[in-house]
Design a protein around this motif. Structure first.
Motif, short mmCIF file in Angstrom:
data_model
loop_
_atom_site.label_atom_id
_atom_site.label_comp_id
_atom_site.label_asym_id
_atom_site.label_seq_id
_atom_site.Cartn_x
_atom_site.Cartn_y
_atom_site.Cartn_z
N ILE A 84 1.87 4.67 7.16
CA ILE A 84 1.84 3.16 6.97
C ILE A 84 3.01 2.40 7.11
O ILE A 84 3.42 1.27 7.72
CB ILE A 84 1.04 3.02 5.71
CG1 ILE A 84 -0.53 3.39 5.73
CG2 ILE A 84 0.87 1.18 5.36
CD1 ILE A 84 -1.18 3.44 4.48
N PHE A 85 4.00 2.91 6.11
CA PHE A 85 5.30 1.99 6.17
C PHE A 85 6.12 2.02 7.63
O PHE A 85 6.42 1.04 8.12
CB PHE A 85 6.15 2.83 5.15
CG PHE A 85 7.70 2.07 5.32
CD1 PHE A 85 8.07 1.04 4.77
CD2 PHE A 85 8.60 3.30 5.65
CE1 PHE A 85 9.38 0.79 4.71
CE2 PHE A 85 9.99 2.77 5.71
CZ PHE A 85 10.24 1.39 5.25
N THR A 86 5.80 3.08 8.48
CA THR A 86 6.38 3.06 9.62
C THR A 86 5.89 2.27 10.41
O THR A 86 6.42 1.84 11.36
CB THR A 86 6.43 4.67 10.19
OG1 THR A 86 7.19 5.85 9.43
CG2 THR A 86 7.24 4.67 11.58
N TRP A 87 4.38 2.42 10.65
CA TRP A 87 3.48 1.80 11.63
C TRP A 87 3.76 -0.05 11.13
O TRP A 87 4.13 -0.81 12.14
CB TRP A 87 2.12 1.81 11.22
CG TRP A 87 1.23 0.61 11.71
CD1 TRP A 87 0.84 0.68 13.13
CD2 TRP A 87 0.73 -0.43 11.10
NE1 TRP A 87 -0.04 -0.18 13.45
CE2 TRP A 87 0.14 -1.10 12.19
CE3 TRP A 87 0.66 -0.98 9.73
CZ2 TRP A 87 -0.80 -2.32 11.99
CZ3 TRP A 87 -0.05 -2.19 9.60
CH2 TRP A 87 -0.64 -2.78 10.59
N SER A 88 4.07 -0.23 10.02
CA SER A 88 4.48 -1.85 9.56
C SER A 88 5.69 -2.08 10.22
O SER A 88 5.96 -3.27 10.63
CB SER A 88 4.33 -1.93 7.85
OG SER A 88 4.92 -3.22 7.53
N MET A 89 6.80 -1.18 9.91
CA MET A 89 8.15 -1.37 10.44
C MET A 89 8.20 -1.70 11.95
O MET A 89 8.94 -2.40 12.48
CB MET A 89 9.04 -0.20 9.93
CG MET A 89 10.46 -0.51 10.41
SD MET A 89 11.42 1.10 9.64
CE MET A 89 10.55 2.32 10.30
N ILE A 98 2.43 10.99 0.20
CA ILE A 98 3.63 10.56 0.49
C ILE A 98 3.85 10.11 1.94
O ILE A 98 3.90 9.29 2.70
CB ILE A 98 4.84 11.24 0.04
CG1 ILE A 98 4.89 11.03 -1.25
CG2 ILE A 98 6.24 11.14 0.95
CD1 ILE A 98 5.56 9.75 -1.70
N TRP A 99 3.17 11.20 2.74
CA TRP A 99 3.19 11.26 4.36
C TRP A 99 2.13 9.94 4.49
O TRP A 99 2.54 9.25 5.88
CB TRP A 99 2.63 12.33 4.93
CG TRP A 99 3.80 13.54 4.93
CD1 TRP A 99 5.06 13.54 4.90
CD2 TRP A 99 3.29 15.06 4.51
NE1 TRP A 99 5.53 14.67 4.71
CE2 TRP A 99 4.59 15.66 4.48
CE3 TRP A 99 2.26 15.98 4.08
CZ2 TRP A 99 4.82 16.94 4.20
CZ3 TRP A 99 2.43 17.18 4.21
CH2 TRP A 99 3.53 17.79 4.07
N MET A 100 0.91 9.80 3.94
CA MET A 100 0.36 8.69 4.27
C MET A 100 1.18 7.44 4.11
O MET A 100 0.89 6.31 4.94
CB MET A 100 -0.85 8.54 3.42
CG MET A 100 -1.99 9.55 3.71
SD MET A 100 -3.46 9.61 2.52
CE MET A 100 -3.82 8.05 2.52
N VAL A 147 0.79 -1.11 0.09
CA VAL A 147 0.08 -0.06 0.29
C VAL A 147 0.96 1.17 -0.15
O VAL A 147 0.53 2.25 -0.61
CB VAL A 147 -1.10 -0.13 1.35
CG1 VAL A 147 -1.65 1.45 1.27
CG2 VAL A 147 -2.05 -1.03 1.15
N SER A 148 2.05 1.21 0.84
CA SER A 148 2.84 2.48 0.77
C SER A 148 3.38 2.56 -0.57
O SER A 148 3.47 3.75 -1.00
CB SER A 148 3.97 2.09 1.92
OG SER A 148 3.51 2.02 3.10
N VAL A 149 4.02 1.53 -1.17
CA VAL A 149 4.50 1.86 -2.46
C VAL A 149 3.55 2.31 -3.56
O VAL A 149 3.99 3.24 -4.24
CB VAL A 149 5.12 0.48 -2.94
CG1 VAL A 149 5.47 0.61 -4.57
CG2 VAL A 149 6.40 0.09 -1.96
N LEU A 150 2.28 1.83 -3.32
CA LEU A 150 1.33 2.35 -4.20
C LEU A 150 1.01 3.75 -4.18
O LEU A 150 0.64 4.65 -5.07
CB LEU A 150 0.01 1.41 -4.24
CG LEU A 150 0.16 -0.06 -4.72
CD1 LEU A 150 -1.07 -0.88 -4.64
CD2 LEU A 150 0.50 0.13 -6.19
#
Length: 312
Positions: A291-296, A285-287, A140-143
């Motif tokens: 999401i990326f940070t939450w996943s990490m 990008i911030w969204m 989702v982050s990449v999309l």
């Protein structure tokens, strides 16, 4: 300005010293556009040449202080290490050149976007080149990042090539840098030593043809070019120390400090336009980064829990 050199980071915990080292590094990177504006009247290629040349003594002093010169001696005996370092040096010099040029021509907002996109490009490269499986959150982050690029392309009438070039060049640098069998500080010294050869040749040619800004009748330009070394080397060295004392996930979150500062400086100090198209792209990008940070962080907690001894 990413987690490209976090090889020393562990999941055992953070330290205050590590946090301060990393925060100092990202803070200096965030303020760097202000310095680059001071040399905006000097061609980007000449600035990059002096960044490499004057980084050599700074990096050398650090290696002497750490007593790690033996690592450089060993690296210089390895053709493979030299070849890999030459490739990473070429990539970082391209990144520097685009960055210096972009700041000079009032495209700092695009540089900020590039460094925001960078971690998402890195995980995409991991999936494509290493076969790493992406989680749904990462997909989702990449999309969302791709959607941001589409918005900017439509808004500007062309690809945001500055942002993409910075993101991909630094992601490639980080990817290849991890394969270099040498520590962060030693690797940086080896890279600038390699870069110093063409840089010195280019600087000499500029002097011989009367095109140089490094001359006695322009003392301020001389000082600014000399200071390009510390401005380049010091945050990299601070980051290398910080990365060893922080968890990988902590470094991952802190890397957003620099592009945020760059964006603020670009809009409020340099007065660069920030219209609806860019606002939409940055929001996407911030969204994506949220999401990326939450996943990490979730993965980090799960990994720490798996390593914890079972309760009796």
């Amino acid at each position: 300005m990413t987690n490209a050199e976090t090889g020393g980071a562990t999941e055992t915990g953070d330290t205050l010293a590590g946090f301060m080292f990393a925060l100092s590094a990202y803070g200096l990177w965030g303020l760097m556009p202000l310095y680059m504006k001071l040399v905006a009247h000097i061609p980007a290629a000449e600035v990059v040449a002096h960044r490499a040349l004057w980084s050599v003594p700074v990096a050398g002093i650090v290696l002497l202080a750490l007593r790690r010169t033996a690592d450089i001696t060993a690296a210089l005996r390895s053709p493979r290490t030299i070849a890999m370092a030459a490739l990473t040096a070429a990539l970082i010099s391209v990144n520097w050149g685009i960055y210096v040029w972009a700041i000079a021509v009032d495209r700092a907002v695009e540089t900020a976007l590039g460094y925001y996109i960078n971690p998402l490009v890195a995980i995409l490269m991991g999936a494509v080149l290493l076969g790493e499986k992406l989680s749904r959150a990462q997909i989702v982050s990449v999309l969302l990042a791709c959607a941001a690029v589409v918005v900017l392309t439509v808004d500007a009438g062309g690809l945001p090539w500055v942002s993409l070039a910075l993101a991909f060049s630094f992601a490639c640098y980080g990817f290849l840098r991890k394969t270099l069998p040498i520590g962060p500080s030693q690797g940086f010294f080896l890279e600038v030593i390699i870069l110093s050869v063409p840089a010195l040749g280019f600087a000499t040619w500029l002097a011989m043809t009367g095109q140089t800004h490094f001359r006695m009748d322009e003392p301020m330009d001389m000082l600014l070019l000399i200071l390009c070394g510390p401005v380049t080397a010091v945050p990299l060295i601070l980051f290398a120390f910080g990365a060893k004392l922080l968890r990988y996930s902590s470094i991952g979150i802190m890397q957003y400090v620099a592009p945020t500062m760059i964006a603020i400086i670009a809009v409020f100090v340099f007065q660069e336009p920030f219209g609806p198209g860019r606002i939409t792209a940055f929001a996407l990008i911030w969204m994506a980064l949220a999401i990326f940070t939450w996943s990490m962080l979730k993965q980090s907690r799960e990994a720490a829990a798996a390593k914890a001894p079972a309760a009796h």
